[in-house]
Scaffold this active site. Sequence first.
Site, PDB file in Angstrom:
ATOM      1  CG  ASP A 368      -3.702  -7.832  -1.128  1.00  0.00           C
ATOM      2  OD1 ASP A 368      -3.090  -7.905  -0.070  1.00  0.00           O
ATOM      3  OD2 ASP A 368      -3.475  -8.138  -2.274  1.00  0.00           O
ATOM      4  CG  ASP A 369      -2.537  -6.776   4.783  1.00  0.00           C
ATOM      5  OD1 ASP A 369      -2.690  -7.027   5.325  1.00  0.00           O
ATOM      6  OD2 ASP A 369      -1.460  -5.211   4.850  1.00  0.00           O
ATOM      7  NE  ARG A 445       0.598  -0.744   4.001  1.00  0.00           N
ATOM      8  CZ  ARG A 445      -0.030  -1.885   3.639  1.00  0.00           C
ATOM      9  NH1 ARG A 445       1.043  -2.631   3.086  1.00  0.00           N
ATOM     10  NH2 ARG A 445      -0.875  -1.317   3.256  1.00  0.00           N
ATOM     11  CG  ASP A 480       2.989  -6.910  -0.324  1.00  0.00           C
ATOM     12  OD1 ASP A 480       4.239  -6.030  -1.163  1.00  0.00           O
ATOM     13  OD2 ASP A 480       1.938  -6.313  -0.042  1.00  0.00           O
ATOM     14  CG  ASP A 550       0.654  -0.928  -4.914  1.00  0.00           C
ATOM     15  OD1 ASP A 550       0.422  -2.011  -5.044  1.00  0.00           O
ATOM     16  OD2 ASP A 550       0.822  -1.013  -3.856  1.00  0.00           O
TER      17      ASP A 550
END
Length: 736
Positions: A368-369, A445, A480, A550
């Site tokens: 992931d990120d 964000r 995403d 999420d």
Amino acid sequence: MSVRYVEDKKTFILQTNHCTYQMKISDYDYLLHLYYGERIDDEDLSYLIQPQDRGFSPNPNEVGNDRTFSLDVFPQEFSSDGCCDYRISSIEVKNGDGSYAFLGKVTDYKIYPGKYHLEGLPTLFPSENDTVDTLEIWLKDVSSKVTVILCYSVFEEKDIITRAVKVLNESENTMYLNRIMSATIDFMESDFDFVHFDGRHTMERNLTREPIAYGVQSVGSARGASSHQHNPFVILCDHNANEDVGNCYGFSFVYSGNFRCEVEKDQFDQTRIQFGINPKGFSYQLKSGEKFTAPEVVLAYSSQGFSKLSHLYHDVFRENLCRSPWVNKMRPVVINSWEATYFDFDDEKLLDIAKKSVDMGVDLFVLDDGWFGKRDSDSSGLGDWKVNTKKIKRGLKGLADEINKMGLKFGLWIEPEMVSEDSDLYRTHPDWCLTIPGRAATRGRYQLVLDLSRKDVCDYIIREINQVLESANIEYIKWDMNRNITEVWSHVVEPEKQGEIYHRYILGLYYIMDHIILEHPNILFGGCAGGGGRFDPGMLYYHPQIWCSDNTDAVNRLMIQYGTSFAYPISTIESHVSVCPNHQTGRSVSLETRGVVAMDGIFGFELDSTKMAEEDKEICRKQSEFYKKHYDLIVKGDYYRLTDPFENKEYAAWQHVSKDQKEALVSLVLTEKEPNAPQRYLRFKGLDSTAFYHIAGDDRTYSGKVLMTVGVPIPNLAQYESIQYYLKKIEEGKNG
Ligand code: DGJ
């Protein structure tokens, strides 16, 4: 053909296996709506329109002294604006002379086999066994020379009608399109409930149901994405409609940006519904000869309640929407690194997680990120799509190869639409963001949004991401998008065209996905927007599956997945087993129940396998095995919601039934333990009532009829405990 024009009656008739749609060219060539509902033969329904002299409902000029002809009263297919009709309008144009008026009359029509095409936009397509016919009707305003083409495609066997609209400026002047609704339907004498799916980040698609009152009610998004807050899917239904009975009309918008659905109950108890791009912030310049294409709406009608309506959408979205060959393949069981590591990892740690997940039945490890640029937190690095070799010393290829050696596929997270101010991309191209000069940029964000209305920006993203995809054996991408859009202003277009940017952003996004996703058919792409912030058919055209939320808390997921299931099939809903206490809610639920809930979707894991006890890994292995064994039943069968988790606080239950009714899987979670509780019985659905079934682990057999009308006793479960019943039909001559 499923579309006919009846010359002498001047009616258009659209027929599917179970529904009929009729419209009529009235005197003076206006297009009126006659009927949408249960299938009737090709009978003329023009008599439904009963003209009367209605006070304060004006009459078009050409009717002379006939005060009974008013577009303010008649049901229409595409309502005029500024002329005769005061209800919500299908279009708002500012003509070259500054007037706001559109009055369309039928000038032509065309019927042809196959589906219409909408340039630059995702749409349903016919699959091999579908009969699809199309009707296009031209409505022209003779004064302004603006023409609207109404497009209808009929999926006969699927009981689906799709609609879209094109607007042509055939005048000499420049005009502005400020509102264009892709579908309008006027229901005569009607009294419906309005059902929509609302929520917030980590709690998406909660069902809201309210009776339609006089005036206008609406849901929509002006966030630049279809949003967590409202989904572009609504239902109009009878007040007494439930899962099994009642008239229900579904409306689903194949678009991932701003949308609005408006419902108006008028002075004569008629209901108008419209669905289209949100007019807020929308103003599209059309120079002489230019055309605008509005996205598609998918209509479905069920006379048998919500379950049937969901089945219609599930089938058509499974078979006629997604372009990826992965839509029909068995999806791998994923382990995703996000909740295991967040930004804190190196390649050794990742390899350890991957290694320890092999014996959990996992097929694919997703990084992931945090793997690229200077991305140690969410405040930097977005836009710099180069591997961070401080964290991944082996590089992406080295890491993917190691993971492949373990027998796992390798997948990666990207967020191509965004940029961090602390990134090389932003330092080089600050004007590539949506910002307004002289105004401080709003952050979400910590990040800014790239201006996808610009072709140079889109082409850069395509190049960069394609390079990443080709740099290693990447077999899965999680795409995403983690903030909504603000300061919608492009640095390269003139002021008069800034009202196009919201829409051009989405066209740019589709263009990018055409060139990344559709050009890599072997890679499985999963959508995500902070979970379910863009869970819509536009995205499902590209991604066969989307990270549903999420929020991985199994109890909350019962509600989120319940709401999602009204329009979207199980094959699209990604759902993972995560750790407890849950990271979003702090709640603890048994691993078994987390597995049962995650199996109500595309199953996977979201946890650190290096920290798990061997017994727990064994439970996970069995879950993966069970899921894979019953994959076709779960993912391709008919889905039944046995309870409404918002109403029934005691337990939540749902069921998957194979299309041939030979097997079924029923799952139940006890959500509220009452002491000394009454005995409850669970009734199943969708079985063959004349057949007998065997339930795994149970010695006796039951008729489908008994299981559906009488039910089985729910055992005495503990709070959040769950149970699954696997049913198999007893074939004739064989003893169960
Ligand atoms: C939001 C996603 O929904 C999460 O699963 C995770 O991928 C984070 N973004 C990463 O930033």
